[in-house]
Write a protein that holds these residues in place. Structure first.
Motif, PDB file in Angstrom:
ATOM      1  N   TYR A 129       4.489  -6.402  -1.131  1.00 18.38           N
ATOM      2  CA  TYR A 129       5.740  -5.815  -1.597  1.00 18.38           C
ATOM      3  C   TYR A 129       6.835  -6.354  -0.693  1.00 18.38           C
ATOM      4  CZ  TYR A 129       9.012  -2.500  -3.574  1.00 18.38           C
ATOM      5  OH  TYR A 129      10.070  -1.946  -4.240  1.00 18.38           O
ATOM      6  N   LEU A 130       7.758  -7.087  -1.297  1.00 19.63           N
ATOM      7  CA  LEU A 130       8.826  -7.728  -0.533  1.00 19.63           C
ATOM      8  C   LEU A 130      10.147  -7.011  -0.757  1.00 19.63           C
ATOM      9  CD1 LEU A 130       7.972 -11.463  -1.311  1.00 19.63           C
ATOM     10  CD2 LEU A 130       7.198 -10.065   0.604  1.00 19.63           C
ATOM     11  N   TYR A 131      10.987  -7.037   0.269  1.00 20.50           N
ATOM     12  CA  TYR A 131      12.322  -6.444   0.180  1.00 20.50           C
ATOM     13  C   TYR A 131      13.400  -7.507   0.042  1.00 20.50           C
ATOM     14  CZ  TYR A 131       9.985  -2.172   1.525  1.00 20.50           C
ATOM     15  OH  TYR A 131       9.150  -1.092   1.542  1.00 20.50           O
ATOM     16  N   PHE A 132      13.034  -8.755   0.321  1.00 23.42           N
ATOM     17  CA  PHE A 132      14.009  -9.845   0.272  1.00 23.42           C
ATOM     18  C   PHE A 132      13.318 -11.115  -0.209  1.00 23.42           C
ATOM     19  CE2 PHE A 132      16.291 -13.392   2.126  1.00 23.42           C
ATOM     20  CZ  PHE A 132      17.601 -13.081   1.806  1.00 23.42           C
ATOM     21  N   PRO A 133      13.833 -11.942  -1.016  1.00 22.76           N
ATOM     22  CA  PRO A 133      15.206 -11.946  -1.540  1.00 22.76           C
ATOM     23  C   PRO A 133      15.396 -10.971  -2.690  1.00 22.76           C
ATOM     24  CG  PRO A 133      14.046 -13.844  -2.398  1.00 22.76           C
ATOM     25  CD  PRO A 133      13.101 -13.129  -1.454  1.00 22.76           C
ATOM     26  N   LYS A 134      14.309 -10.555  -3.338  1.00 20.57           N
ATOM     27  CA  LYS A 134      14.393  -9.581  -4.412  1.00 20.57           C
ATOM     28  C   LYS A 134      13.285  -8.560  -4.176  1.00 20.57           C
ATOM     29  CE  LYS A 134      13.055 -10.467  -8.728  1.00 20.57           C
ATOM     30  NZ  LYS A 134      12.979 -11.086 -10.046  1.00 20.57           N
ATOM     31  N   GLU A 135      13.625  -7.275  -4.254  1.00 19.29           N
ATOM     32  CA  GLU A 135      12.644  -6.234  -3.980  1.00 19.29           C
ATOM     33  C   GLU A 135      11.632  -6.119  -5.119  1.00 19.29           C
ATOM     34  OE1 GLU A 135      12.388  -1.510  -2.794  1.00 19.29           O
ATOM     35  OE2 GLU A 135      14.327  -2.510  -2.765  1.00 19.29           O
ATOM     36  N   GLY A 136      10.358  -6.045  -4.748  1.00 20.14           N
ATOM     37  CA  GLY A 136       9.315  -5.841  -5.742  1.00 20.14           C
ATOM     38  C   GLY A 136       7.971  -6.378  -5.301  1.00 20.14           C
ATOM     39  N   PHE A 137       6.982  -6.149  -6.152  1.00 15.39           N
ATOM     40  CA  PHE A 137       5.625  -6.596  -5.874  1.00 15.39           C
ATOM     41  C   PHE A 137       5.486  -8.090  -6.140  1.00 15.39           C
ATOM     42  CE2 PHE A 137       4.875  -2.077  -6.694  1.00 15.39           C
ATOM     43  CZ  PHE A 137       4.046  -1.760  -5.622  1.00 15.39           C
ATOM     44  N   VAL A 138       4.668  -8.742  -5.327  1.00 16.97           N
ATOM     45  CA  VAL A 138       4.318 -10.145  -5.508  1.00 16.97           C
ATOM     46  C   VAL A 138       2.799 -10.226  -5.413  1.00 16.97           C
ATOM     47  CG1 VAL A 138       4.501 -12.472  -4.567  1.00 16.97           C
ATOM     48  CG2 VAL A 138       6.484 -10.942  -4.491  1.00 16.97           C
ATOM     49  N   ILE A 139       2.178 -10.770  -6.454  1.00 18.75           N
ATOM     50  CA  ILE A 139       0.726 -10.908  -6.481  1.00 18.75           C
ATOM     51  C   ILE A 139       0.397 -12.391  -6.517  1.00 18.75           C
ATOM     52  CG2 ILE A 139      -1.413 -10.301  -7.657  1.00 18.75           C
ATOM     53  CD1 ILE A 139       0.161  -8.010  -9.008  1.00 18.75           C
ATOM     54  N   LEU A 175      -0.033   6.564  -6.912  1.00 20.20           N
ATOM     55  CA  LEU A 175      -1.368   7.127  -7.095  1.00 20.20           C
ATOM     56  C   LEU A 175      -1.425   8.607  -6.728  1.00 20.20           C
ATOM     57  CD1 LEU A 175      -3.580   4.190  -5.781  1.00 20.20           C
ATOM     58  CD2 LEU A 175      -3.402   5.000  -8.145  1.00 20.20           C
ATOM     59  N   GLU A 176      -0.550   9.058  -5.847  1.00 21.64           N
ATOM     60  CA  GLU A 176      -0.559  10.451  -5.409  1.00 21.64           C
ATOM     61  C   GLU A 176       0.140  11.400  -6.388  1.00 21.64           C
ATOM     62  OE1 GLU A 176       1.110  10.047  -1.507  1.00 21.64           O
ATOM     63  OE2 GLU A 176      -0.809   9.414  -0.639  1.00 21.64           O
ATOM     64  N   LYS A 177       0.825  10.857  -7.384  1.00 22.12           N
ATOM     65  CA  LYS A 177       1.476  11.706  -8.387  1.00 22.12           C
ATOM     66  C   LYS A 177       0.407  12.411  -9.222  1.00 22.12           C
ATOM     67  CE  LYS A 177       5.689   9.007  -8.809  1.00 22.12           C
ATOM     68  NZ  LYS A 177       6.515   8.161  -9.709  1.00 22.12           N
ATOM     69  N   GLU A 178       0.678  13.648  -9.586  1.00 22.08           N
ATOM     70  CA  GLU A 178      -0.281  14.468 -10.330  1.00 22.08           C
ATOM     71  C   GLU A 178      -0.734  13.788 -11.621  1.00 22.08           C
ATOM     72  OE1 GLU A 178      -2.861  17.460 -11.283  1.00 22.08           O
ATOM     73  OE2 GLU A 178      -1.827  17.188  -9.378  1.00 22.08           O
ATOM     74  N   GLU A 179       0.184  13.170 -12.349  1.00 21.92           N
ATOM     75  CA  GLU A 179      -0.176  12.545 -13.626  1.00 21.92           C
ATOM     76  C   GLU A 179      -1.047  11.299 -13.463  1.00 21.92           C
ATOM     77  OE1 GLU A 179       4.109  11.042 -12.787  1.00 21.92           O
ATOM     78  OE2 GLU A 179       2.983  12.881 -12.452  1.00 21.92           O
ATOM     79  N   ALA A 238       0.831  -1.210   0.000  1.00 26.54           N
ATOM     80  CA  ALA A 238       0.000   0.000   0.000  1.00 26.54           C
ATOM     81  C   ALA A 238       0.864   1.258   0.000  1.00 26.54           C
ATOM     82  CB  ALA A 238      -0.939  -0.003   1.199  1.00 26.54           C
ATOM     83  N   LYS A 239       1.952   1.250   0.760  1.00 27.42           N
ATOM     84  CA  LYS A 239       2.848   2.419   0.788  1.00 27.42           C
ATOM     85  C   LYS A 239       3.400   2.710  -0.602  1.00 27.42           C
ATOM     86  CE  LYS A 239       5.709   1.225   4.057  1.00 27.42           C
ATOM     87  NZ  LYS A 239       6.769   1.198   5.064  1.00 27.42           N
ATOM     88  N   MET A 240       3.829   1.683  -1.306  1.00 26.57           N
ATOM     89  CA  MET A 240       4.413   1.857  -2.634  1.00 26.57           C
ATOM     90  C   MET A 240       3.351   2.272  -3.663  1.00 26.57           C
ATOM     91  SD  MET A 240       7.467   1.337  -1.819  1.00 26.57           S
ATOM     92  CE  MET A 240       8.417   1.225  -3.307  1.00 26.57           C
ATOM     93  N   ILE A 241       2.183   1.664  -3.589  1.00 27.78           N
ATOM     94  CA  ILE A 241       1.110   1.978  -4.533  1.00 27.78           C
ATOM     95  C   ILE A 241       0.612   3.405  -4.325  1.00 27.78           C
ATOM     96  CG2 ILE A 241      -1.283   1.430  -5.162  1.00 27.78           C
ATOM     97  CD1 ILE A 241      -0.495  -1.556  -4.442  1.00 27.78           C
TER      98      ILE A 241
END
Length: 100
Positions: free
Chosen positions: A79-89, A17-21, A10-13
Motif C-alpha cells: 500500500y503506497l502513499y506516493f505518488p498515488k495512494e492505493g494498493f499495488v500488487i 476484515l474487522e468490519k462486522e459485515e 496489512a493495516k488497510m486490509i
C-alpha cells in the motif's frame, strides 16, 4: 503457494476484515488480465471456493489464491502513499515489478 503483505497493506486490509459485515470473508487476490509472461492483479473479499489455496501470511491474514493460476504464487501486496495512494500488487518471483 506464497503471498507477502507489507505492513502498510496489512493495516488497510485488517481495517476491512474487522468490519462486522466482512467477518466471514477472506482476502482474495486474482488475476484481472494476463498476457505473455505476466499478469495484472486485483483483490476483493470473498469466501473460499473449491479450487482455492488458503495461504496464511506473516501478518496473520489469510489470502485466497486460485491453485490453477501459477502467476498468483509469490504475489506481493503493498500500500503506497506516493505518488498515488492505493494498493499495488506485483509478483517479483515471476519477474513482474508492476503494471505498465
Amino acid at each position: 503457494m506464497n503471498c507477502k503483505i507489507t505492513r502498510n497493506a496489512a493495516k488497510m486490509i485488517l481495517k476491512e476484515l474487522e468490519k462486522e459485515e466482512n467477518k466471514d470473508l477472506k482476502l482474495r487476490v486474482m488475476i484481472t488480465h494476463s498476457h505473455g509472461d505476466h499478469a495484472h492483479y486485483g483483490m476483493d473479499l470473498d469466501s473460499p471456493k473449491d479450487n482455492d489455496a488458503c495461504v496464511m501470511t506473516d501478518k496473520a491474514i489469510e489470502v485466497l489464491l486460485d491453485k490453477d493460476q501459477p502467476l498468483l504464487d509469490g504475489v506481493k501486496i503493498d500500500y503506497l502513499y506516493f505518488p498515488k495512494e492505493g494498493f499495488v500488487i506485483t509478483n517479483p518471483s515471476k519477474g513482474n515489478a508492476g503494471d505498465h
